[in-house]
Design a protein around this motif. Sequence first.
Motif, mmCIF file in Angstrom:
data_model
loop_
_atom_site.group_PDB
_atom_site.id
_atom_site.type_symbol
_atom_site.label_atom_id
_atom_site.label_comp_id
_atom_site.label_asym_id
_atom_site.label_seq_id
_atom_site.Cartn_x
_atom_site.Cartn_y
_atom_site.Cartn_z
ATOM 1 N N LEU A 1 21.804 -113.406 -8.656
ATOM 2 C CA LEU A 1 20.628 -113.914 -9.346
ATOM 3 C C LEU A 1 19.381 -113.171 -8.883
ATOM 4 O O LEU A 1 19.232 -112.871 -7.701
ATOM 5 N N ALA A 2 18.492 -112.903 -9.833
ATOM 6 C CA ALA A 2 17.148 -112.405 -9.529
ATOM 7 C C ALA A 2 16.175 -113.450 -10.058
ATOM 8 O O ALA A 2 15.548 -113.278 -11.109
ATOM 9 N N VAL A 3 16.067 -114.540 -9.325
ATOM 10 C CA VAL A 3 15.317 -115.712 -9.799
ATOM 11 C C VAL A 3 13.854 -115.397 -10.089
ATOM 12 O O VAL A 3 13.314 -115.837 -11.116
ATOM 13 N N PRO A 4 13.157 -114.645 -9.240
ATOM 14 C CA PRO A 4 11.742 -114.361 -9.549
ATOM 15 C C PRO A 4 11.545 -113.640 -10.881
ATOM 16 O O PRO A 4 10.487 -113.751 -11.506
ATOM 17 N N HIS A 5 12.557 -112.893 -11.318
ATOM 18 C CA HIS A 5 12.481 -112.165 -12.579
ATOM 19 C C HIS A 5 13.184 -112.904 -13.718
ATOM 20 O O HIS A 5 13.232 -112.395 -14.849
ATOM 21 N N GLY A 6 13.760 -114.071 -13.409
ATOM 22 C CA GLY A 6 14.426 -114.851 -14.440
ATOM 23 C C GLY A 6 15.697 -114.223 -14.961
ATOM 24 O O GLY A 6 16.078 -114.433 -16.119
ATOM 25 N N LYS A 7 16.417 -113.445 -14.107
ATOM 26 C CA LYS A 7 17.588 -112.712 -14.548
ATOM 27 C C LYS A 7 18.809 -113.032 -13.688
ATOM 28 O O LYS A 7 18.692 -113.415 -12.520
ATOM 29 N N MET A 8 19.969 -112.845 -14.293
ATOM 30 C CA MET A 8 21.224 -112.838 -13.541
ATOM 31 C C MET A 8 22.012 -111.601 -13.946
ATOM 32 O O MET A 8 21.858 -111.081 -15.060
ATOM 33 N N TYR A 9 22.831 -111.121 -13.006
ATOM 34 C CA TYR A 9 23.641 -109.931 -13.224
ATOM 35 C C TYR A 9 25.073 -110.249 -12.814
ATOM 36 O O TYR A 9 25.304 -110.981 -11.857
#
Length: 328
Positions: free
Chosen positions: A244-252
């Motif tokens: 998760l890249a929570v600050p960017h609102g993304k998941m990979y």
Amino acid sequence: MIPDMWSMKARMNNQMLVVVCKDLLALISRITNKFPKVGSGDYSYDPEGCIMTYKHWKEQSDIIIVVNHYDPPGIYISNISSSDRTPLRFTVAMEDVELTVPLELGYDVTTSTLYWSDYTKNTIERYSFDTNQHEVFLSKKINQVNGLAVDGPGKKLYWTNAASIFQNRNQNRIEVINLDGTDRKILIDTGLSVPSAIEIDTTNGYLYWTDVVLDKIERVKLNDLSTRTALVTTGLNFPSGLVLAVPHGKMYWCDWNNKVIEEANLDGSNRRTILTGHVTYDIDIYRNYLYWTGVKGVYRVDRKTGKSSKQSSDSRLNDPKGLYIFKK
């Protein structure tokens, strides 16, 4: 002319700190294209030009930790940089710790404690880099642990527990326990086949996981288990890794059989393919890059451009699986 050089050895917390002049290291690397062995094992080149043990890396640089599943089993550590001129140089993370078939990693940043699962011993074990203490943390009712997620500030460990083909499928579970070993609970034990990667979003209170047989990515609000939602349900074929890249609102996530790395919003929308044509097992994020374990090595890809490269050619990484990146 040979440059000035010096070395110093000191014993700190029963570990040997070996410092080698960066000029000597650079000279040897130019001649042999390799970094030398020092002391009792391989050590990694840090950004300041010295080769050091874990404690000193942690104070000065970001680090990456990788599991080699078997042949030989091992857990290895290196400093990490986004520079193309600083390749990964791995050393053994823990001395005198017996490993059989390690699989997945978790890390408590608040106590510098590494957690890992062992595929054959059916255990979750941990090692404190601050105290050099190793212990079997969990061994009862542990099957194949395909994912670990540590909430250091919240003092909790989450994991996926997958039953083997010879066991009752009701043993497929997602569980949680306090880091002091108390209050073990089953969070989810229905609608699972082989739960795998697991990630926690402490900011918004969500737990995410993948299932490599049902080919799903799901999440649930930890304070309301009735909110369980399937986010990605199509086009998956063994989604083994998730970050998760929570600050960017993304998941990979990486997909083993489809040989892709993909991106989506945290709610599963705006799905996009970043990389194709690579066998991938586990994944983590570092600055603008996604690092993954694949065929005999660690690789990375630029999240925006899709440009990829191999970051390690260490012969000990014969079957790399779990990885974790610690960012200061």
